[in-house]
Structure formats: C-alpha cells, structure tokens
Design an enzyme around this catalytic site. Structure first.
Site, mmCIF file in Angstrom:
data_model
loop_
_atom_site.group_PDB
_atom_site.id
_atom_site.type_symbol
_atom_site.label_atom_id
_atom_site.label_comp_id
_atom_site.label_asym_id
_atom_site.label_seq_id
_atom_site.Cartn_x
_atom_site.Cartn_y
_atom_site.Cartn_z
ATOM 1 N N GLU A 86 -1.553 2.739 12.420
ATOM 2 C CA GLU A 86 -1.386 2.933 10.786
ATOM 3 C C GLU A 86 -1.521 4.261 10.318
ATOM 4 O O GLU A 86 -1.359 4.532 9.240
ATOM 5 C CB GLU A 86 -2.241 1.986 9.986
ATOM 6 C CG GLU A 86 -2.426 0.402 10.291
ATOM 7 C CD GLU A 86 -0.863 -0.150 10.810
ATOM 8 O OE1 GLU A 86 0.196 0.121 10.038
ATOM 9 O OE2 GLU A 86 -0.986 -0.978 11.673
ATOM 10 N N TRP A 121 6.219 -3.647 10.307
ATOM 11 C CA TRP A 121 5.831 -4.327 9.140
ATOM 12 C C TRP A 121 6.405 -3.736 7.879
ATOM 13 O O TRP A 121 6.174 -2.731 7.190
ATOM 14 C CB TRP A 121 4.186 -4.047 9.149
ATOM 15 C CG TRP A 121 3.330 -4.885 10.339
ATOM 16 C CD1 TRP A 121 3.079 -5.914 10.292
ATOM 17 C CD2 TRP A 121 2.653 -4.243 11.292
ATOM 18 N NE1 TRP A 121 2.349 -6.474 11.467
ATOM 19 C CE2 TRP A 121 2.231 -5.266 12.034
ATOM 20 C CE3 TRP A 121 2.676 -2.689 11.664
ATOM 21 C CZ2 TRP A 121 1.510 -4.755 13.113
ATOM 22 C CZ3 TRP A 121 2.011 -2.667 12.949
ATOM 23 C CH2 TRP A 121 1.245 -3.760 13.572
ATOM 24 N N CYS A 143 0.286 -14.526 12.952
ATOM 25 C CA CYS A 143 1.760 -13.879 12.464
ATOM 26 C C CYS A 143 2.115 -13.267 13.765
ATOM 27 O O CYS A 143 1.434 -12.478 14.329
ATOM 28 C CB CYS A 143 1.544 -13.430 11.373
ATOM 29 S SG CYS A 143 0.892 -11.763 11.320
ATOM 30 N N LYS A 150 6.066 -5.062 2.153
ATOM 31 C CA LYS A 150 6.045 -4.405 0.779
ATOM 32 C C LYS A 150 7.335 -3.513 0.685
ATOM 33 O O LYS A 150 7.354 -3.367 -0.462
ATOM 34 C CB LYS A 150 4.847 -2.938 1.212
ATOM 35 C CG LYS A 150 5.346 -2.059 2.111
ATOM 36 C CD LYS A 150 4.185 -0.937 2.533
ATOM 37 C CE LYS A 150 3.169 -1.601 3.390
ATOM 38 N NZ LYS A 150 3.449 -2.086 4.717
ATOM 39 N N TYR A 195 -8.433 -5.125 9.093
ATOM 40 C CA TYR A 195 -7.911 -5.049 7.899
ATOM 41 C C TYR A 195 -8.245 -6.444 6.998
ATOM 42 O O TYR A 195 -8.328 -7.541 7.672
ATOM 43 C CB TYR A 195 -6.432 -4.503 7.662
ATOM 44 C CG TYR A 195 -5.534 -5.636 8.307
ATOM 45 C CD1 TYR A 195 -5.300 -5.622 9.618
ATOM 46 C CD2 TYR A 195 -4.545 -6.502 7.270
ATOM 47 C CE1 TYR A 195 -4.431 -6.625 10.256
ATOM 48 C CE2 TYR A 195 -3.871 -7.139 7.999
ATOM 49 C CZ TYR A 195 -3.610 -7.461 9.363
ATOM 50 O OH TYR A 195 -2.654 -8.344 9.915
ATOM 51 N N ASP A 254 -6.372 -5.553 13.869
ATOM 52 C CA ASP A 254 -4.838 -4.798 14.000
ATOM 53 C C ASP A 254 -4.863 -4.378 15.271
ATOM 54 O O ASP A 254 -4.510 -3.295 15.606
ATOM 55 C CB ASP A 254 -4.898 -3.427 13.008
ATOM 56 C CG ASP A 254 -3.362 -3.035 12.853
ATOM 57 O OD1 ASP A 254 -2.584 -3.838 13.065
ATOM 58 O OD2 ASP A 254 -3.344 -1.963 12.916
ATOM 59 N N ARG A 296 0.814 -1.108 -0.087
ATOM 60 C CA ARG A 296 0.065 -0.041 -0.044
ATOM 61 C C ARG A 296 0.870 1.210 -0.034
ATOM 62 O O ARG A 296 1.945 1.305 0.569
ATOM 63 C CB ARG A 296 -1.095 0.005 1.391
ATOM 64 C CG ARG A 296 -0.003 -0.019 2.490
ATOM 65 C CD ARG A 296 -0.510 0.924 3.688
ATOM 66 N NE ARG A 296 0.082 0.364 4.838
ATOM 67 C CZ ARG A 296 0.414 0.850 5.798
ATOM 68 N NH1 ARG A 296 0.056 2.272 6.017
ATOM 69 N NH2 ARG A 296 0.876 0.590 7.051
HETATM 70 C C1 BEZ Z 1 0.726 -2.534 6.426
HETATM 71 O O1 BEZ Z 1 0.341 -2.700 5.327
HETATM 72 O O2 BEZ Z 1 1.824 -1.993 6.864
HETATM 73 C C2 BEZ Z 1 -0.235 -3.285 7.499
HETATM 74 C C3 BEZ Z 1 -1.592 -3.459 7.307
HETATM 75 C C4 BEZ Z 1 -2.310 -4.087 8.141
HETATM 76 C C5 BEZ Z 1 -1.987 -4.248 9.268
HETATM 77 C C6 BEZ Z 1 -0.600 -3.914 9.760
HETATM 78 C C7 BEZ Z 1 0.194 -3.388 8.934
#
Ligand code: BEZ
Length: 415
Positions: A110, A365, A331, A368, A268, A286, A62
């Site tokens: 977030e 996190w 996780c 990505k 999410y 989350d 994202r």
């Molecule tokens: C992220 O995109 O970093 C993320 C998405 C959902 C939960 C935690 C982190």
C-alpha cells in the site's frame, strides 16, 4: 427488491455488453445507461454474491496513496460518489477518517507513510501528522513502538459496498436501457462484421462493444478472447472482533510493519458499522501466506494462521475489544505482478481483432473508485477515450499474454 433479471432480448444487438455484475459492472451499466446506450449486464453467479474481491460488505475509502496520480483519482471520484448517494437515502459511507500508521521505513503493497504525506501535500489534501503516543491516545491503539508515526486524513470512510451495489442494481433494473441477467457466464465469444456474439447458458447475445470486469475471474473471460493476464490470487482473511467498550470508535486504519518470519505483519481495520455485525469491528491481514494460481483453488475457509497472526496483533495493540476472531470472511482478489498491485485499465491486446472495442478493468483494489471507474469504462467503450488520466493504468501490454497456440480452442474462438 426483486432478484429476478429482466427478460433478455435475444438476438437484438446491444451497444455494449458488460461481462461481470459486481460493483464495477453495475457502475459501468449505470454510466452507460445515462448516455442512453443499450446495455446488457451479464453476471456469472447471482448479483451481490460474496465470491469476488467485493466480498465482505465494507471497504475502505481513503485518500492517502504514495502516488500523486492515485490521490488525484480518489479526489476525482468524490463528485461521482455524491451523485450515486443522491440516488438513495441509505448512507453509502461512514466518514470516520483514515489512519495510516506504523514503521515509517516500511514500503508495503500500500506504500509508505512519508510518500503518502508528500502526495497529499502536493494535492492540497489536509491531514494531521501523529506520533506513536498521539496514535495511542486518540485512536485506542496500545503498546506501539515509539518510533511509529502516522497520519490521519478526515475524509476517509468505510464504504457500505452492499448498499452501493443495491443502489446501482436498482437504477439498472429500472432503466429502459439496461438488461440485467444473472447466472449467465460467458462461455464463448466470437466476432463477425464488427459485432461480438457472447454465448451463455441463458442464450447468445450480440453487442458492438464489450466491457470486461470479471474481478478475480478475469482469465475465465479473457481466455475466450485468446489472452490471459499474468496474475496471482489472494484469498484474504478477515474477522469480526466484539467490542467490549461500545463508546469507542476506530477510524478505518492500516498499519505498516516489517514482516516477521511467515507473519506478513500488515493489518487493516474498520470502524463498527451499522450495516455489518453491529457491536463488532472487522480486522484483516494485508498479506496472504499461500497465494493461489487460479480462483478455482479457493475455499471459503480463511487461512487459520493468517487469522491467528491478526488476532495476536489485535490482542497486543488494540483496546476495547475481545481479541477472539469471530464471524470470519474472505474476499478474493486478482493481483497483477505490478509491484504496488495497482489497477489495470486498458483495451484488449492488439492481437485480438477489434481490440479497441473491448474495454477491460482488472486486478487491484478499487472499491473506492466504483462510481468513477464506471464512468471511465463507459467513456472508453462509447468514445474510445476518457478525459480522466488513466495513463498509469494502461499496462495491458506488460501484463496481458497471448494464449499459447492450441491451448484455448476447446470452447472459445475469435473469427
Ligand atoms: C485499499 O484501501 O485499497 C486497501 C486497504 C486495505 C487493504 C488493501 C487495500
């Protein structure tokens, strides 16, 4: 694909030893090999295990972030994803877009929707602003408070993290520069004359530089070098929900809401993807009701109350699904006390001898960023610096702590 590891060359000196064989370690070895650096990649369990923060097979790609430097970093990761994609015919991402929506007043781990809009604008990233009614009409949610707003950013995707790791693993297994070794936890690290010796049950190995990417097991490795990271551990719960309307597809999404008692109330989700329980979509919470003090406290059973709150939200606000959680997964992630739970990219703290020869990525996190972070960590190991701006992440001075005298010397030492 063969799961056996290449035979290690015991007692030869590697340019870099990478400790941690998850996505970051695999990516770092890939990038090191491209610079012809003789690399040893050590994994404490087996490759592709489901015991770390990369567990659960799919992850969100994202662009919305409340900080411009994060948006910039995601943008910078895109050419590296393209390069990685060129190594495999298997699609590494399903580009369904990112939907961020919810209470515009909420500031969560977030971020905040309006702040993300501002950062996207500043970096010329296209997105669409949405009202609650538009979110319901276009993205299959229902009964949202009318005050909710949202943004849709079309480059968002669900990452096939297993395919990503397999692509990196296959590259490394074929590379003459990389030796990969699983079931090889580091149990002792010493230094002599500018060379590190890493002891594992599979032998002792020598390297000029170290890259430490142990995911949530950070302190198991950092303690061997007489420091620790101040972190908390979240064992996050998610579950798959059966689609009753095969024709509709969700984007990747995140909903921002005020906590409601013990319900953290932020959730999410992912689209249906071909590589993980086709016919189902994954939704996760989350928030974590009982953070852990160490990874050893973790069980593989998701917290039932977190699952129940998530299922309730699915029942109340999503359409085209059986609102019954199935195929649960967890996780585990280590999170520093940084408010926005960001990444820490730094060298070991200065009290560790030759600390600039020890490169660390920990907490947060970062799926990505996998191909880009491998490049950044390889740059830091080989050059001591990187052209990418990592200044916001060089927070080791705040979050690394020396071990208390006398605590650590059972099976670890530095000379
Ligand atoms: C992220 O995109 O970093 C993320 C998405 C959902 C939960 C935690 C982190």
């Amino acid at each position: 694909m063969s799961m056996h590891s290449s035979r290690p060359e015991v007692r030869s000196t590697h340019d870099v030893i990478v400790i941690g064989g998850g996505p970051m370690g695999l990516s770092t070895a890939w990038q090191l090999s491209k610079r012809n650096a003789k690399t040893l990649l050590l994994e404490q369990f087996t490759f592709f295990n489901q015991l770390g923060s990369s567990a659960g097979v799919s992850r969100q790609f994202r662009l919305p972030y409340p900080e411009e430097y994060m948006v910039k970093l995601v943008k910078q990761s895109i050419p590296f994803w393209h390069e990685l994609q060129s190594l495999t015919p298997v699609p590494l991402m399903d580009k369904v877009g990112t939907l961020w929506f919810g209470d515009p007043a909420v500031h969560s781990t977030e971020g905040n929707i309006a702040e993300a809009e501002k950062a996207l604008k500043a970096l010329d990233v296209p997105y669409t602003s949405l009202t609650a009614a538009e979110i319901e009409r276009q993205y299959h949610f229902r009964d949202l408070p009318s005050s909710y707003t949202g943004i849709f950013q079309a480059d968002g995707a669900s990452i096939d993290l297993l395919a990503t790791q397999r692509t990196l693993y296959n590259w490394n297994a074929a590379s003459p520069f990389v030796t990969i070794l699983e079931e090889a936890p580091a149990t002792r690290i010493t230094q002599s004359e500018g060379t590190f010796e890493v002891v594992t049950p599979k032998g002792s190995f020598f390297g000029k530089k170290l890259v430490l990417v142990p995911g949530p097991y950070a302190n198991n490795v950092f303690n061997l070098l007489d420091f620790s990271i101040a972190a908390t551990y979240w064992n996050m719960a998610s579950a798959f929900y059966k689609k009753t309307r095969p024709d509709i597809q969700y984007p990747t999404w995140f909903v921002f809401q005020e906590p409601d008692g013990t319900n953290g109330n932020e959730f999410y989700g992912f689209p249906e993807v071909s590589w993980n329980y086709p016919g189902y979509i994954r939704v996760a919470s989350d928030f974590v009701m009982q953070p852990l003090d160490s990874p050893e406290q973790r069980t593989s059973v998701p917290n039932p109350q977190e699952l129940a709150y998530t299922a309730q939200w699915v029942r109340d606000h999503m359409t085209g699904l059986e609102p019954v959680p199935q195929f649960t997964s967890t996780c585990m992630v280590a999170l520093s006390k940084i408010a926005n739970k960001e990444l820490l990219i730094d060298f070991a703290p200065p009290h560790v001898p030759n600390h600039k020869d020890i490169v660390i990525y920990a907490t947060g996190w970062a799926a990505k960023f996998v191909p880009l972070l491998g490049r950044i960590l390889a740059d830091l190991a080989l050059d001591g610096h990187t052209p990418f701006d990592i200044s916001p992440f060089a927070t080791g001075t705040t979050y690394f702590q020396p071990l208390q005298a006398g605590r650590q010397k059972t099976n670890a030492s530095t000379k």
